[in-house]
Design a protein around this motif. Structure first.
Motif: not given
Length: 157
Positions: A63, A67, A73, A100
């Motif tokens: 992520t 960004d 993604k 994550s």
């Protein structure tokens, strides 16, 4: 051919030359990485090198990378998978959030990121040297032209 056609042809030549010289790196294994992958390596390298507290403050996750690079993604996932496959990046699951995944460069990845950065710096140096051959007024005209060219898509959206 009109002067406008000549300018377009020269711009196309520049874009292709720029891409060929700065966006692709051939490794010793003759494995070519694409522009997205090269820029991911540079991003991972620059953020880990400039921020020694990075591990505690901002984890380099899919992520965060998406960004930062203004990509999707899935695009980051595809690029990272290739980099992992070729031994440039390793992924580590977060100890507290198993969903994550964090990415870091291997020594091989650091070397390739550095090579790509050097390629960028060399090209930027050459462009700067060329631009310095023009007067400040000519440089302002070039800048105005490039800004207008870069905003053409804004006028047609």
């Amino acid at each position: 051919m009109s002067e406008s056609d000549n300018i377009i042809q020269e711009l196309n030549t520049f874009v292709h030359t720029y891409a060929a010289n700065s966006e692709f790196i051939r490794t010793t294994t003759v494995q070519q990485i694409n522009a997205t992958q090269a820029h991911l390596l540079m991003l991972l390298h620059s953020q880990s090198a400039t921020n020694t507290v990075l591990a505690d403050t901002m984890k380099l996750t899919n992520t965060v990378l998406a960004d930062t690079m203004k990509l999707t993604k899935p695009a980051i996932t595809k690029a990272i998978k290739n980099l992992i496959t070729h031994g440039y990046v390793i992924s580590t699951k977060d100890a507290t959030d198993k969903r994550s995944v964090h990415y870091t460069l291997t020594p091989k990845g650091v070397k390739l990121a550095w090579q790509h950065e050097q390629s960028h710096q060399n090209l930027h140096h050459d462009i700067s040297a060329t631009v310095s051959n023009f007067t400040p007024e000519q440089q302002a005209t070039i800048m105005t032209f490039l800004e207008q060219i870069n905003h053409l898509k804004d006028n047609h959206s």
